[in-house]
Design an enzyme around this catalytic site. Structure first.
Site: not given
Ligand code: ME8
Length: 504
Positions: A18, A21, A296, A144, A147, A299, A126, A129
């Site tokens: 995405h 990256h 943020k 987390c 997430h 994905k 997590c 992560c």
């Protein structure tokens, strides 16, 4: 020849690439290209992180084997790099057998050096992560912080890495190298984590099978982060068939990352290298998050913007420009299609595209494409004085947005110069032919300088422009030493199609 080695993080293959990256890869590419302009031998690495729980879980959720998911998504990441205009010299995959062998070799050495022991780990983990969370990081409801999913209480027999043994060496490193991590706020964050007291961390996982096997215990695989970090080192040993580039390029000059993986790079990584007896990287450059609606992009959160779609419509240069111009490098910044379209129209199409096409068109119309010789206009010289040195300084400190702003001020200055001098008026009066020569010659030279300086940011369009500026033959020099007003020799130019068309 000085060498320069720059890396991006290796990206997880649990889903497709995405914009986040793309952002890091673009930033690292600007650094790589800039250092090539300095005349250095550059090695630029990117790739994919394929082991561990995030990938194994995503594959099982789709009913396929991790390797199959890794193969599919690694290809997407590999294909993204050239679409972004990224000039990486190699693309590493952590399932490459050469990488896996290197991980086994180095981590066995770390064990021989006395930094590995067996123990029981218990803590909050997590799986997205692939990270154990310290008590003070955990969100309400044992969730987390990144997430927002529930953490898992893990207890397992593990081999541990003696991170605590590096408390003092790391404090010393930070005291001696104030620029080890940039920007300063991230340096402070890493240092305060170190000062809060380092605990040993798991080096292996017992329950997982998707990873690099531990050579001294076949019931374990290495914890994915140690496998992943070592990519920066292993790649050099096999990137070029038949040659080992380690001596030439190790240690790495810059690791470019976002702040989510600061602890691994700023603490675990130097500690691991010390444990293995390897040299430490020069610097770690940490950028912020691209945000959409304040969260943020990631994905796993699902709110992604597809870089392939943006490139398809506007081209890679427009994406590169937008991300580095609109989001101050090092800070978090919101991205939106409105802001993108605004920058595209007002800055790329109007400021730069127009300057290029009207300069070339006037040279062709009034002087048959031949650039009049002569010194640059003293009215403009002070505005360009010291520019390339300033850009070099800024990029050298990862100030990619500020460096671009310096260049852009000159784009605007040249546009003002055109308005001030009104060459179309001069052209009506034969007695002012000398003035017109000076204005056109200065414009061509100014355009050449900013084009060279913009090359790392806008490689595709500046190369087209340099072709038009060098239409008389002989490739124009891309080096920074030539990026000063009056240093170039342009003979003949040709017109070009609009660099950034308004209707796309
Ligand atoms: O963490 N804004 O992989 P990953 C800016 N495999 N940058 C972003 C971003 C965003 N919203 N989202 C992702 C991993 N990035 C590990 C790394 S390295 C030895 C192993 C970029 O796929 C940014 O560079 O989660 C971030 O650090 C990285 O992608 C995380 O990629």
């Amino acid at each position: 020849m000085p060498s320069f080695y720059v890396t991006t993080p290796i990206y997880y293959v649990n889903a497709a690439p995405h914009l986040g990256h793309a952002y890091t890869t673009i930033a690292a590419d600007v650094l790589a290209r800039h250092h090539r302009q300095r005349g250095e031998a550059v090695f630029f690495l990117t790739g994919t992180d394929e082991h561990g729980e995030p990938v194994a879980d995503a594959a099982h959720a789709q009913g396929i084997e991790p390797q199959e998911l890794a193969n599919r998504n690694a290809e997407r990441f590999r294909a993204l790099a050239p679409r972004l205009g990224a000039s990486n010299d190699f693309f590493i995959r952590t399932t490459d057998p050469q990488h896996m062998a290197k991980v086994q070799e180095i981590l066995s050495r770390v064990r021989e050096n006395g930094f590995v022991y067996e123990g029981t780990y218990e803590g909050w983990y997590c799986p997205r992560c692939a990270d154990f969370k310290a008590e003070n990081e955990i969100e309400e409801g044992k969730r987390c912080p990144i997430h927002h999913i529930e953490l898992v209480r893990e207890q397992e027999e593990n081999y541990f890495f003696k991170l605590s043994a590096f408390q003092e060496p790391l404090e010393r490193l930070y005291a001696e190298r104030a620029d080890f991590v940039a920007p300063r706020s991230r340096y402070n964050e890493a240092l305060s984590f170190i000062r809060s007291g380092l605990r040993d961390v798991p080096l292996t996982r017992h329950k997982l099978t998707w990873g690099v096997p531990v050579p001294w215990d076949d019931e374990h695989v290495f914890y994915v982060w140690f496998d992943a970090l070592l990519n920066y080192y292993s790649a050099l040993s096999y990137a070029k068939p038949g040659e080992d580039l380690t001596e030439e390029f190790w240690p790495a000059s810059y690791h470019v990352i976002a702040k989510d993986i600061l602890r691994f790079h700023a603490i675990y990584w130097p500690a691991l290298l010390m444990a293995a007896g390897l040299d430490l990287p020069e610097r770690i450059f940490v950028h912020g998050y691209l945000l959409m609606d304040g969260e943020k992009m990631s994905k796993s959160l699902g709110n992604v913007l597809d870089p392939f779609a943006v490139i398809e419509r506007f081209g890679a240069d427009a994406l590169r420009f937008y991300l580095l111009r609109d989001v101050p490098f090092g800070q978090d910044g919101s991205v939106s299609t409105e802001a993108f379209e605004q920058r595209y129209a007002s800055e790329l199409a109007n400021d730069f595209g127009n300057l290029a096409s009207r300069t070339l068109a006037m040279l062709v119309r009034y002087r048959d494409g031949v650039v009049p010789p002569g010194e640059p206009d003293p009215a403009l010289v002070p505005d360009f004085d010291g520019l390339s040195t300033r850009v070099e300084e800024l990029i050298g400190n990862a100030e990619l947005t500020l460096a671009l702003e310096e260049i852009w001020q000159r784009v605007r200055r040249l546009n003002r110069y055109v308005e001030e001098q009104a060459p179309w008026q001069l052209a009506k009066d034969d007695s002012r032919a000398g003035d017109l020569d000076r204005v056109l010659g200065t414009l061509a030279e100014g355009l050449r300088v900013i084009t060279v300086l913009l090359w790392p940011y806008l490689p595709e369009s500046t190369e087209r422009l340099l072709d038009a500026l060098g239409a008389g033959g002989g490739a124009l020099d891309l080096s920074l030493t030539g990026a000063t007003l009056g240093a170039g020799r342009i003979g003949r130019v040709s017109k070009i199609e609009s660099l950034f068309p308004k209707s796309v």
